[in-house]
Design a protein around this motif. Structure first.
Motif, PDB file in Angstrom:
ATOM      1  N   LEU A 130       3.656  16.516   6.631  1.00  0.00           N
ATOM      2  CA  LEU A 130       3.520  15.211   7.295  1.00  0.00           C
ATOM      3  C   LEU A 130       4.525  15.027   8.424  1.00  0.00           C
ATOM      4  CD1 LEU A 130       2.989  12.893   4.176  1.00  0.00           C
ATOM      5  CD2 LEU A 130       1.305  14.248   5.446  1.00  0.00           C
ATOM      6  N   GLY A 131       5.477  15.951   8.578  1.00  0.00           N
ATOM      7  CA  GLY A 131       6.529  15.769   9.582  1.00  0.00           C
ATOM      8  C   GLY A 131       7.544  14.748   9.088  1.00  0.00           C
ATOM      9  N   ARG A 132       8.127  13.986  10.036  1.00  0.00           N
ATOM     10  CA  ARG A 132       9.106  12.964   9.636  1.00  0.00           C
ATOM     11  C   ARG A 132       8.359  11.778   9.029  1.00  0.00           C
ATOM     12  NH1 ARG A 132      10.804   8.137  11.533  1.00  0.00           N
ATOM     13  NH2 ARG A 132      12.724   7.498  10.511  1.00  0.00           N
ATOM     14  N   VAL A 133       8.685  11.480   7.782  1.00  0.00           N
ATOM     15  CA  VAL A 133       7.961  10.424   7.063  1.00  0.00           C
ATOM     16  C   VAL A 133       8.677   9.095   7.287  1.00  0.00           C
ATOM     17  CG1 VAL A 133       7.235   9.610   4.791  1.00  0.00           C
ATOM     18  CG2 VAL A 133       7.128  12.051   5.336  1.00  0.00           C
ATOM     19  N   SER A 134       7.932   8.106   7.805  1.00  0.00           N
ATOM     20  CA  SER A 134       8.555   6.829   8.163  1.00  0.00           C
ATOM     21  C   SER A 134       8.122   5.671   7.284  1.00  0.00           C
ATOM     22  CB  SER A 134       8.215   6.482   9.616  1.00  0.00           C
ATOM     23  OG  SER A 134       6.806   6.408   9.762  1.00  0.00           O
ATOM     24  N   ALA A 135       6.985   5.779   6.587  1.00  0.00           N
ATOM     25  CA  ALA A 135       6.475   4.602   5.879  1.00  0.00           C
ATOM     26  C   ALA A 135       5.532   4.967   4.740  1.00  0.00           C
ATOM     27  CB  ALA A 135       5.748   3.680   6.858  1.00  0.00           C
ATOM     28  N   VAL A 136       5.485   4.060   3.770  1.00  0.00           N
ATOM     29  CA  VAL A 136       4.486   4.117   2.689  1.00  0.00           C
ATOM     30  C   VAL A 136       3.869   2.734   2.599  1.00  0.00           C
ATOM     31  CG1 VAL A 136       4.204   4.191   0.158  1.00  0.00           C
ATOM     32  CG2 VAL A 136       5.633   5.910   1.303  1.00  0.00           C
ATOM     33  N   ASP A 137       2.535   2.660   2.513  1.00  0.00           N
ATOM     34  CA  ASP A 137       1.963   1.380   2.100  1.00  0.00           C
ATOM     35  C   ASP A 137       1.082   1.607   0.893  1.00  0.00           C
ATOM     36  OD1 ASP A 137      -0.978   1.320   2.761  1.00  0.00           O
ATOM     37  OD2 ASP A 137      -0.179   1.810   4.742  1.00  0.00           O
ATOM     38  N   ALA A 138       1.113   0.669  -0.017  1.00  0.00           N
ATOM     39  CA  ALA A 138       0.335   0.831  -1.249  1.00  0.00           C
ATOM     40  C   ALA A 138      -0.006  -0.546  -1.792  1.00  0.00           C
ATOM     41  CB  ALA A 138       1.143   1.617  -2.281  1.00  0.00           C
ATOM     42  N   ASP A 139      -1.199  -0.617  -2.374  1.00  0.00           N
ATOM     43  CA  ASP A 139      -1.719  -1.900  -2.829  1.00  0.00           C
ATOM     44  C   ASP A 139      -2.330  -1.718  -4.209  1.00  0.00           C
ATOM     45  OD1 ASP A 139      -3.751  -4.212  -2.859  1.00  0.00           O
ATOM     46  OD2 ASP A 139      -5.027  -2.467  -2.526  1.00  0.00           O
ATOM     47  N   LEU A 140      -2.069  -2.655  -5.106  1.00  0.00           N
ATOM     48  CA  LEU A 140      -2.665  -2.569  -6.441  1.00  0.00           C
ATOM     49  C   LEU A 140      -2.989  -3.965  -6.950  1.00  0.00           C
ATOM     50  CD1 LEU A 140      -1.262  -0.525  -9.485  1.00  0.00           C
ATOM     51  CD2 LEU A 140      -3.373  -1.805  -9.327  1.00  0.00           C
ATOM     52  N   GLY A 141      -4.254  -4.310  -6.887  1.00  0.00           N
ATOM     53  CA  GLY A 141      -4.694  -5.601  -7.399  1.00  0.00           C
ATOM     54  C   GLY A 141      -5.782  -5.386  -8.423  1.00  0.00           C
ATOM     55  N   GLU A 142      -5.723  -6.166  -9.485  1.00  0.00           N
ATOM     56  CA  GLU A 142      -6.690  -5.974 -10.567  1.00  0.00           C
ATOM     57  C   GLU A 142      -7.081  -7.335 -11.118  1.00  0.00           C
ATOM     58  OE1 GLU A 142      -5.218  -2.587 -12.895  1.00  0.00           O
ATOM     59  OE2 GLU A 142      -6.416  -3.396 -14.536  1.00  0.00           O
ATOM     60  N   HIS A 143      -8.346  -7.457 -11.460  1.00  0.00           N
ATOM     61  CA  HIS A 143      -8.804  -8.680 -12.119  1.00  0.00           C
ATOM     62  C   HIS A 143      -8.479  -8.600 -13.603  1.00  0.00           C
ATOM     63  CE1 HIS A 143     -11.344 -11.973 -13.478  1.00  0.00           C
ATOM     64  NE2 HIS A 143     -11.753 -11.146 -14.429  1.00  0.00           N
ATOM     65  N   PHE A 144      -7.892  -9.658 -14.166  1.00  0.00           N
ATOM     66  CA  PHE A 144      -7.598  -9.698 -15.603  1.00  0.00           C
ATOM     67  C   PHE A 144      -8.257 -10.915 -16.227  1.00  0.00           C
ATOM     68  CE2 PHE A 144      -4.110  -7.096 -14.060  1.00  0.00           C
ATOM     69  CZ  PHE A 144      -3.977  -6.142 -15.054  1.00  0.00           C
ATOM     70  N   ASP A 145      -8.702 -10.734 -17.455  1.00  0.00           N
ATOM     71  CA  ASP A 145      -9.190 -11.838 -18.257  1.00  0.00           C
ATOM     72  C   ASP A 145      -8.067 -12.890 -18.353  1.00  0.00           C
ATOM     73  OD1 ASP A 145     -11.236 -12.460 -20.724  1.00  0.00           O
ATOM     74  OD2 ASP A 145      -9.169 -13.072 -21.171  1.00  0.00           O
TER      75      ASP A 145
END
Ligand SMILES: NC(=O)c1ccc[n+]([C@@H]2O[C@H](COP(=O)([O-])OP(=O)(O)OC[C@H]3O[C@@H](n4cnc5c(N)ncnc54)[C@H](OP(=O)(O)O)[C@@H]3O)[C@@H](O)[C@H]2O)c1
Length: 321
Positions: free
Chosen positions: A135-150
């Motif tokens: 990836l070369g010089r790594v500058s960022a991470v984005d991550a998302d985790l949404g879940e429907h719960f009872d």
């Protein structure tokens, strides 16, 4: 140790994916232990954690209690001299996590966090791409985790440390701290849910960055209010890594060469079927490998990384108060 939702999935995955055996179940309640043991076809049921860890037929303890009991469960196993795999997050906060790590190291007992993503072949591919500098010089991470719960799920119960942080944000923050290092600054916004926990959290974090690469940023979003794409990206100046959702389970790895608005080579895709929680067996296989090799930690998820994740969770929690 535990009789809840994840135990059932873990036992099924373990039986399907390894030759390991679930010989005993432990619960705070004898009735619940017996019910779960019968339901899951497990030979012995213990009505206390002390009895479970003292069972001479138990080689390794998997702590799958609610979050608040990870510390006590892990310490009980370590004091009994039993290798232990502790559900994520390792403990409620970094101070508790440090107690687990200190106890395991002092006793010379194997201890690892059951952060199952880190043990998957998919994440091993990510590990190799990062190690090889693709990836070369790594500058960022984005991550998302949404879940429907009872609405009755424990994630909405403040007494059980509900909210999106310990159950969900663990995943994006573990990815971000693994790839970019320790968190050095955090800003976050949380939206309260009527139950008393936070319903969703958005955070921007600064990290030490990878060796020689300078500081880096991560952007993390987690929510209990509905299903989201659950994708993750790792951004480098030579290529961007794309993990289609759910990024924390098995699935494709896509490397998109950098190119700006000009022509760029086609993405490279490693295809892998999505197998969901069937992939829980990989962590058990790694524990067996480490214990057989006399290791007290796994290189796939060293305790230092579990602690870095907990420090990131602490920083985000503090920023939302
Ligand atoms: N790796 C993953 O994908 C994943 C997914 C979900 C959860 N987890 C982790 O696993 C841990 C446990 O989560 P979970 O979803 O399995 O929680 P859960 O279903 O609420 O179970 C947690 C504990 O609550 C108790 N319990 C279960 N049913 C009960 C009932 N009807 N009444 C009263 N108590 C009951 C059990 O302990 P006793 O029998 O001792 O009372 C059980 O071990 C959490 O730390 C979570 O972060 C991991």
């Amino acid at each position: 140790m535990g009789t809840g939702w994840i135990v059932e999935r873990f036992v099924g995955a373990l039986r399907a994916g390894t030759r390991q055996d679930v010989s005993a179940l432990g619960s705070r309640s004898g009735d619940r232990a017996r019910d779960a043991a019968q339901r899951l076809g497990v030979e012995r049921a213990h009505g206390s954690w002390a009895d479970l860890v003292a069972d001479p037929g138990v080689d390794v303890v998997y702590v799958a209690t609610g979050h608040a009991d990870h510390l006590a469960g892990a310490l009980a196993a370590i004091e009994a001299g039993k290798p232990v795999l502790v559900e994520k997050p390792l403990a409620l906060d970094a101070a508790q996590g440090q107690r687990v790590a200190d106890a395991a190291r002092a006793a010379g007992v194997f201890c690892a966090e059951a952060f199952w993503s880190a043990y998957l072949p998919r994440w091993d591919v990510v590990r190799q791409l990062l190690d090889d500098g693709v990836l070369g010089r790594v500058s960022a991470v984005d991550a998302d985790l949404g879940e429907h719960f009872d609405p009755h799920h424990r994630v909405f119960d403040p007494a059980q440390h509900g909210g999106p942080l310990l159950d969900l944000a663990t995943y994006p923050l573990a990815l971000a701290t693994w790839v970019l290092g320790e968190v050095t600054a955090a800003s976050a916004v949380g939206v309260p849910h009527p139950s008393g926990v936070l319903g969703q959290v958005g955070a921007v974090l600064q990290h030490t960055g990878r060796e020689g690469g300078g500081p880096a940023l991560s952007a993390v979003h987690t929510t209990l209010l509905g299903d989201t794409p659950t994708t993750a990206h790792v951004v480098g100046d030579r290529a961007t890594l794309r993990l289609p959702g759910p990024f924390y389970a098995s699935g494709d790895v896509v490397v998109v060469p950098a190119g700006g608005s000009g022509a760029r080579p086609d993405p490279v895709v490693r295809r892998e079927p999505e197998t969901g929680h069937a992939g829980l067996f990989w962590q058990a296989a790694e524990v067996a490998r480490c214990v057989a090799a006399g290791l007290t930690e796994t290189p796939l998820r060293p305790l230092a990384q579990s602690l870095a994740t907990l420090r990131a969770l602490d920083a985000v929690a503090a920023a939302t108060r």
